[in-house]
Structure formats: C-alpha cells, structure tokens
Design a protein around this motif. Structure first.
Motif, short mmCIF file in Angstrom:
data_model
loop_
_atom_site.label_atom_id
_atom_site.label_comp_id
_atom_site.label_asym_id
_atom_site.label_seq_id
_atom_site.Cartn_x
_atom_site.Cartn_y
_atom_site.Cartn_z
N ALA A 28 0.90 13.37 -5.99
CA ALA A 28 -0.87 13.85 -6.68
C ALA A 28 -1.72 13.46 -6.05
N ARG A 29 -1.29 11.99 -5.29
CA ARG A 29 -2.29 11.13 -5.15
C ARG A 29 -3.02 12.10 -3.69
N THR A 30 -2.68 12.71 -2.50
CA THR A 30 -2.27 13.35 -1.16
C THR A 30 -3.40 14.52 -1.89
N ILE A 31 -2.00 15.24 -2.74
CA ILE A 31 -3.14 16.13 -3.47
C ILE A 31 -4.32 16.48 -3.33
N GLY A 32 -4.50 15.71 -4.63
CA GLY A 32 -6.25 15.10 -5.63
C GLY A 32 -7.36 14.81 -3.70
N ARG B 159 -2.01 5.85 8.47
CA ARG B 159 -1.73 4.27 9.83
C ARG B 159 -0.44 3.85 10.05
N CYS B 160 0.91 4.41 10.05
CA CYS B 160 1.68 4.09 10.18
C CYS B 160 2.22 5.21 10.87
N GLY B 161 1.97 6.14 11.24
CA GLY B 161 2.79 7.65 11.50
C GLY B 161 3.80 8.04 11.12
N THR B 162 4.64 7.83 10.00
CA THR B 162 5.58 8.28 9.24
C THR B 162 5.18 9.63 8.88
N LEU C 92 -6.32 15.76 -0.90
CA LEU C 92 -6.15 17.18 0.09
C LEU C 92 -8.28 17.86 -0.55
N ARG C 93 -8.03 18.16 -1.83
CA ARG C 93 -8.42 19.50 -3.08
C ARG C 93 -10.26 18.70 -2.50
N ASP C 94 -10.37 16.99 -2.52
CA ASP C 94 -11.25 16.07 -2.53
C ASP C 94 -11.93 16.70 -1.12
N GLY C 95 -11.55 17.09 -0.56
CA GLY C 95 -11.97 17.61 1.14
C GLY C 95 -11.60 16.39 1.97
N LYS C 96 -10.69 15.07 1.52
CA LYS C 96 -10.71 14.11 2.41
C LYS C 96 -9.57 15.16 3.87
N SER C 97 -9.27 14.03 5.48
CA SER C 97 -8.68 14.83 6.02
C SER C 97 -7.19 13.83 6.66
N ARG C 98 -7.94 12.83 5.93
CA ARG C 98 -7.02 11.57 6.70
C ARG C 98 -6.25 11.08 5.49
N PHE C 99 -4.96 11.25 5.74
CA PHE C 99 -4.15 10.59 4.31
C PHE C 99 -3.42 9.32 4.74
N PHE C 100 -2.10 8.60 3.48
CA PHE C 100 -1.76 7.77 3.67
C PHE C 100 -0.09 7.52 2.74
N CYS C 101 0.49 7.18 3.10
CA CYS C 101 2.15 6.98 2.64
C CYS C 101 1.64 6.22 1.41
N ARG C 102 2.90 6.58 0.78
CA ARG C 102 2.69 5.20 -0.28
C ARG C 102 3.06 3.69 -0.10
N PRO C 103 3.54 3.67 0.85
CA PRO C 103 3.38 2.06 1.44
C PRO C 103 2.05 1.25 1.56
N CYS C 104 1.68 2.40 2.79
CA CYS C 104 0.06 1.83 3.23
C CYS C 104 -1.09 1.95 2.24
N HIS C 105 -0.53 2.86 1.22
CA HIS C 105 -2.01 2.66 0.05
C HIS C 105 -1.60 1.08 -0.53
N LEU C 106 -0.41 1.11 -1.07
CA LEU C 106 0.04 -0.30 -1.43
C LEU C 106 -1.24 -1.02 -0.68
N LYS C 107 -0.65 -1.66 0.52
CA LYS C 107 -1.26 -2.32 0.87
C LYS C 107 -2.47 -2.82 1.33
N TRP C 108 -3.07 -1.27 1.08
CA TRP C 108 -4.77 -0.92 1.10
C TRP C 108 -5.36 -1.83 -0.16
N LEU C 109 -4.65 -0.97 -1.56
CA LEU C 109 -5.25 -1.45 -2.25
C LEU C 109 -4.86 -2.94 -2.75
N LYS C 110 -3.59 -4.12 -2.12
CA LYS C 110 -3.95 -4.74 -2.41
C LYS C 110 -5.22 -5.78 -1.44
N THR C 111 -5.43 -5.24 -0.63
CA THR C 111 -6.50 -6.29 0.06
C THR C 111 -7.84 -6.28 -0.23
#
Length: 115
Positions: free
Chosen positions: A47-51, A38-41, A53-72
């Motif tokens: 632990a969340r992004t490692i999980g 989302r933000c490019g940082t 990755l192991r689930d086969g995801k290819s797009r990862f989000f930093c903690r602040p962007c993930h928290l913003k997404w959770l609020k919506t």
C-alpha cells in the motif's frame, strides 16, 4: 422548454457524470514488483509503494530499508495521513466545476428565451 431540450440536458449531465467517473478510476500499474533503490532486492508492491507510485514517485524502497530510514529521521517525519484522506485532495473536480459554470448560464439563457 420543450421535451427535446430537457432530454438533451439530462443526456448531457449523464454523459458528464459517466466521463468524470471513468477518469476518477485509477488504472492498475503493469509491474507487480519493484527493485529497491537502496539494497536492490526485488519486492512486491504494498500500500505504501502504491501510494508513492500514484503520487508520481519513481524511487521505491523495500520495507526494511524504509524502516531503517524512518529510524534516522526526527519524530514526525514519515507520518502521513492515510491514503483515503489524501485521495480526496487529489481529485479537485475541475471538470465538474467547469461544467457547472458553463451549464448554469446556458440553462438560464435557454429558460429566458423559451419563456
């Protein structure tokens, strides 16, 4: 049954155990950091992004962007079980089941022929 047959069965079970244990271990991934989708940082994995990755995801989000997404999101979205409880579901044990289904009739046949 002779000692050779018994020792061959024990060695076979031991090899099967060692092979399944080796396959169950997770390999570490090469990159220690990722670029937030989302933000490019550039952010280190947690632990969340490692999980993910192991689930086969290819797009990862930093903690602040993930928290913003959770609020919506509506309540309940993003609430997942801990990684330890999901890990047992991902290891189905197919190789062990196949080995058991193959070895039991073979052991019965071996016992029948040597009796």
């Amino acid at each position: 049954m002779t000692n050779e047959v018994i020792s061959a069965i024990v060695v076979g079970w031991l090899l099967l155990f060692l092979i399944t244990r080796k396959r169950a271990r997770r390999r570490p991934f090469a990159a220690q950091t990722f670029t937030c989708h989302r933000c490019g940082t550039i952010t280190p994995h947690n632990a969340r992004t490692i999980g993910a990755l192991r689930d086969g995801k290819s797009r990862f989000f930093c903690r602040p962007c993930h928290l913003k997404w959770l609020k919506t999101q509506p309540p309940g979205i993003g609430k997942r079980r801990p990684l330890s409880s999901r890990r047992s579901e991902s290891q189905g044990g197919c190789l062990g089941l196949v080995a058991l289904l193959v070895s039991v009739p073979l052991l019965g046949l071996a016992a029948w022929t040597w009796l």
